[in-house]
Design a protein around this motif. Structure first.
Motif, PDB file in Angstrom:
ATOM      1  N   GLY A 200       0.814  -1.212   0.000  1.00 30.28           N
ATOM      2  CA  GLY A 200       0.000   0.000   0.000  1.00 30.28           C
ATOM      3  C   GLY A 200       0.844   1.257   0.000  1.00 30.28           C
ATOM      4  N   ALA A 201       1.950   1.235   0.746  1.00 27.86           N
ATOM      5  CA  ALA A 201       2.842   2.393   0.782  1.00 27.86           C
ATOM      6  C   ALA A 201       3.514   2.591  -0.575  1.00 27.86           C
ATOM      7  CB  ALA A 201       3.891   2.207   1.871  1.00 27.86           C
ATOM      8  N   THR A 202       3.975   1.489  -1.183  1.00 33.62           N
ATOM      9  CA  THR A 202       4.626   1.591  -2.494  1.00 33.62           C
ATOM     10  C   THR A 202       3.664   2.135  -3.538  1.00 33.62           C
ATOM     11  OG1 THR A 202       6.064  -0.269  -1.943  1.00 33.62           O
ATOM     12  CG2 THR A 202       5.860   0.297  -4.263  1.00 33.62           C
ATOM     13  N   ALA A 203       2.422   1.646  -3.527  1.00 33.35           N
ATOM     14  CA  ALA A 203       1.424   2.119  -4.487  1.00 33.35           C
ATOM     15  C   ALA A 203       1.168   3.610  -4.316  1.00 33.35           C
ATOM     16  CB  ALA A 203       0.130   1.321  -4.327  1.00 33.35           C
ATOM     17  N   ALA A 204       1.115   4.078  -3.057  1.00 33.16           N
ATOM     18  CA  ALA A 204       0.869   5.501  -2.810  1.00 33.16           C
ATOM     19  C   ALA A 204       2.013   6.347  -3.340  1.00 33.16           C
ATOM     20  CB  ALA A 204       0.677   5.739  -1.315  1.00 33.16           C
ATOM     21  N   MET A 205       3.255   5.904  -3.118  1.00 35.59           N
ATOM     22  CA  MET A 205       4.419   6.703  -3.530  1.00 35.59           C
ATOM     23  C   MET A 205       4.576   6.755  -5.039  1.00 35.59           C
ATOM     24  SD  MET A 205       7.324   5.808  -0.667  1.00 35.59           S
ATOM     25  CE  MET A 205       7.027   4.040  -0.594  1.00 35.59           C
ATOM     26  N   LEU A 206       4.184   5.687  -5.728  1.00 35.16           N
ATOM     27  CA  LEU A 206       4.383   5.623  -7.173  1.00 35.16           C
ATOM     28  C   LEU A 206       3.141   6.004  -7.963  1.00 35.16           C
ATOM     29  CD1 LEU A 206       6.522   2.359  -7.503  1.00 35.16           C
ATOM     30  CD2 LEU A 206       7.297   4.730  -7.346  1.00 35.16           C
ATOM     31  N   ALA A 207       2.065   6.375  -7.282  1.00 34.35           N
ATOM     32  CA  ALA A 207       0.840   6.770  -7.978  1.00 34.35           C
ATOM     33  C   ALA A 207       1.090   8.025  -8.798  1.00 34.35           C
ATOM     34  CB  ALA A 207      -0.286   7.009  -6.986  1.00 34.35           C
ATOM     35  N   PRO A 208       0.497   8.113  -9.994  1.00 34.12           N
ATOM     36  CA  PRO A 208       0.682   9.328 -10.802  1.00 34.12           C
ATOM     37  C   PRO A 208       0.074  10.525 -10.111  1.00 34.12           C
ATOM     38  CG  PRO A 208      -1.010   7.919 -11.753  1.00 34.12           C
ATOM     39  CD  PRO A 208      -0.362   7.134 -10.657  1.00 34.12           C
ATOM     40  N   PRO A 209       0.560  11.738 -10.373  1.00 38.95           N
ATOM     41  CA  PRO A 209       0.008  12.942  -9.748  1.00 38.95           C
ATOM     42  C   PRO A 209      -1.488  13.052 -10.002  1.00 38.95           C
ATOM     43  CG  PRO A 209       2.015  13.450 -10.942  1.00 38.95           C
ATOM     44  CD  PRO A 209       1.660  12.038 -11.293  1.00 38.95           C
ATOM     45  N   GLY A 210      -2.219  13.416  -8.947  1.00 36.28           N
ATOM     46  CA  GLY A 210      -3.652  13.606  -9.089  1.00 36.28           C
ATOM     47  C   GLY A 210      -4.470  12.350  -8.914  1.00 36.28           C
ATOM     48  N   ALA A 211      -3.800  11.214  -8.628  1.00 32.66           N
ATOM     49  CA  ALA A 211      -4.561   9.985  -8.423  1.00 32.66           C
ATOM     50  C   ALA A 211      -5.487  10.140  -7.230  1.00 32.66           C
ATOM     51  CB  ALA A 211      -3.609   8.809  -8.213  1.00 32.66           C
ATOM     52  N   ALA A 212      -6.697   9.651  -7.361  1.00 30.60           N
ATOM     53  CA  ALA A 212      -7.699   9.817  -6.298  1.00 30.60           C
ATOM     54  C   ALA A 212      -7.387   8.896  -5.137  1.00 30.60           C
ATOM     55  CB  ALA A 212      -9.088   9.520  -6.846  1.00 30.60           C
ATOM     56  N   PRO A 213      -7.510   9.351  -3.896  1.00 32.74           N
ATOM     57  CA  PRO A 213      -7.319   8.488  -2.743  1.00 32.74           C
ATOM     58  C   PRO A 213      -8.455   7.484  -2.633  1.00 32.74           C
ATOM     59  CG  PRO A 213      -8.098  10.641  -2.044  1.00 32.74           C
ATOM     60  CD  PRO A 213      -7.839  10.735  -3.511  1.00 32.74           C
ATOM     61  N   THR A 214      -8.187   6.394  -1.941  1.00 30.04           N
ATOM     62  CA  THR A 214      -9.195   5.342  -1.801  1.00 30.04           C
ATOM     63  C   THR A 214     -10.043   5.524  -0.563  1.00 30.04           C
ATOM     64  OG1 THR A 214      -7.569   3.986  -0.628  1.00 30.04           O
ATOM     65  CG2 THR A 214      -7.740   3.694  -3.016  1.00 30.04           C
ATOM     66  N   ALA A 215      -9.795   6.561   0.230  1.00 25.58           N
ATOM     67  CA  ALA A 215     -10.556   6.821   1.452  1.00 25.58           C
ATOM     68  C   ALA A 215     -10.673   8.326   1.610  1.00 25.58           C
ATOM     69  CB  ALA A 215      -9.835   6.197   2.662  1.00 25.58           C
ATOM     70  N   PRO A 216     -11.610   8.801   2.452  1.00 21.34           N
ATOM     71  CA  PRO A 216     -11.728  10.245   2.661  1.00 21.34           C
ATOM     72  C   PRO A 216     -10.399  10.851   3.090  1.00 21.34           C
ATOM     73  CG  PRO A 216     -13.569   9.086   3.649  1.00 21.34           C
ATOM     74  CD  PRO A 216     -12.596   8.032   3.207  1.00 21.34           C
ATOM     75  N   ARG A 217     -10.136  12.063   2.617  1.00 22.00           N
ATOM     76  CA  ARG A 217      -8.853  12.682   2.894  1.00 22.00           C
ATOM     77  C   ARG A 217      -8.666  13.009   4.364  1.00 22.00           C
ATOM     78  NH1 ARG A 217      -5.308  14.129  -0.558  1.00 22.00           N
ATOM     79  NH2 ARG A 217      -4.460  15.673   0.869  1.00 22.00           N
ATOM     80  N   ARG A 218      -7.436  12.809   4.831  1.00 17.60           N
ATOM     81  CA  ARG A 218      -7.039  13.239   6.161  1.00 17.60           C
ATOM     82  C   ARG A 218      -6.663  14.711   6.096  1.00 17.60           C
ATOM     83  NH1 ARG A 218      -7.413  11.975  10.661  1.00 17.60           N
ATOM     84  NH2 ARG A 218      -5.260  12.372  11.224  1.00 17.60           N
ATOM     85  N   PRO A 219      -6.579  15.398   7.225  1.00 12.35           N
ATOM     86  CA  PRO A 219      -6.033  16.756   7.203  1.00 12.35           C
ATOM     87  C   PRO A 219      -4.629  16.726   6.619  1.00 12.35           C
ATOM     88  CG  PRO A 219      -7.059  16.280   9.319  1.00 12.35           C
ATOM     89  CD  PRO A 219      -7.028  14.993   8.557  1.00 12.35           C
ATOM     90  N   PRO A 220      -4.191  17.779   5.952  1.00 14.53           N
ATOM     91  CA  PRO A 220      -2.877  17.762   5.299  1.00 14.53           C
ATOM     92  C   PRO A 220      -1.755  17.580   6.317  1.00 14.53           C
ATOM     93  CG  PRO A 220      -3.774  19.977   5.357  1.00 14.53           C
ATOM     94  CD  PRO A 220      -4.870  19.067   5.791  1.00 14.53           C
TER      95      PRO A 220
END
Length: 314
Positions: free
Chosen positions: A287-307
């Motif tokens: 999951g961490a690897t997928a997040a780091m290599l996701a293209p810019p603007g990829a939609a998150p799979t869960a509601p956003r956390r505070p920045p």
């Protein structure tokens, strides 16, 4: 000796002057002198002497500085952890080099805080050479990026990357040789080519050092490479779309691409916090690897956390 005296002495060592330490602490210079004088009397060592318009530390002073930084950092960590037991959140201070921070850190830490919603993360962006010292001083809990030097650290590799030499298709090299490439202008992000990184070590081993033009971000450096302003040793996954669309071309000079590893580094010997260990374990997950290599603007799979809170070290 007191914690206040050690904190004062640690600042004198880090900043190199009593006046600068006094300004940082918001006290008078005589107050700093009094704290250092008390340490001198108790330890029977001058700790430093005046030299060349500045101060030079004795062997005893240098040894005390190491212990002072660690004791002060440990006290600050204890204060935070005790405070956290009275609340519902845990804090984590993460330091990263500018390239990792720009391309991967925020996506990684966002994914991490989805796993640990009660963890508040502060991301500090700094020069790679300062990160090991920051860990020892407990100014940060985790370092992400090149592996710091020796210091009793626990470093876990978590992401392999490669840097590819690229340029605009309208700016070919006169010949595909490393010598021809080194005569070009090299475009980089704000940190240049980090000394501790594989690409920094690779370039340092060459016969010449190219002219570097630094940009506020690697994204801007890539844009300048597209415009034909120079060559760039860019992260392969970042310029993948450019290479596919032909807006950049790879320059296959000898020695490239340069392979490297990013590490998650903690204080060793069980001195890291539980939150720091949790992040170190998380960075190795799919999951961490997928997040780091996701293209810019990829939609998150869960509601956003505070920045994630981001700070810069000068």
């Amino acid at each position: 000796m007191t914690l206040s005296q050690l904190r004062t002495f640690a600042l004198v060592v880090r900043l190199g002057s009593l006046r600068a330490a006094a300004a940082e602490l918001g006290v008078s210079e005589p107050a700093v002198s009094a704290a250092v004088a008390a340490l001198r009397q108790e330890l029977g060592d001058p700790l430093f002497v005046r030299a060349g318009g500045g101060i030079a530390f004795t062997p005893g002073g240098r040894r005390l500085a190491v212990h002072a930084e660690e004791i002060v950092g440990l006290a600050d960590q204890a204060r935070r952890e005790v405070a956290e037991t009275n609340g519902s959140t845990t804090s984590l201070r993460v330091a990263a080099t500018s390239d990792f921070a720009e391309h991967a850190a925020c996506a990684l830490l966002d994914a991490f805080t989805r796993r640990l919603p009660d963890c508040e993360v502060e991301l500090v962006v700094s020069d790679g050479a300062a990160l090991g010292d920051a860990l020892v001083r407990r100014a940060v809990d985790v370092v992400l990026g090149p592996r710091p030097g020796s210091g009793g650290f626990d470093a876990v590799p978590f992401l392999r990357y490669q840097r590819i030499l690229v340029a605009s298709p309208d700016r070919p090299l006169p010949e595909l040789s490393l010598g021809a490439a080194l005569r070009q202008v090299w475009l980089t992000g704000p940190a240049g080519l980090e000394e501790l990184s594989e690409e920094g070590r690779w370039l340092a081993g060459q016969s010449a050092w190219p002219d570097l033009v630094r940009f506020p971000s690697e994204t801007e450096a890539v844009a300048a490479a597209r415009a034909g302003d120079g060559v760039m040793l860019a992260l392969g996954h970042v310029v993948r779309a450019d290479l596919r669309h032909g807006t950049l071309v790879r320059l296959p000079v000898p020695g490239t691409p340069v392979q490297g590893l990013w590490y998650a580094t903690l204080l060793g010997r069980g001195r890291a916090s539980a939150a720091a260990r949790a992040l170190q374990q998380f960075v190795t997950t799919p999951g961490a690897t997928a997040a780091m290599l996701a293209p810019p603007g990829a939609a998150p799979t869960a509601p956003r956390r505070p920045p994630v809170h981001v700070a810069l070290w000068s």
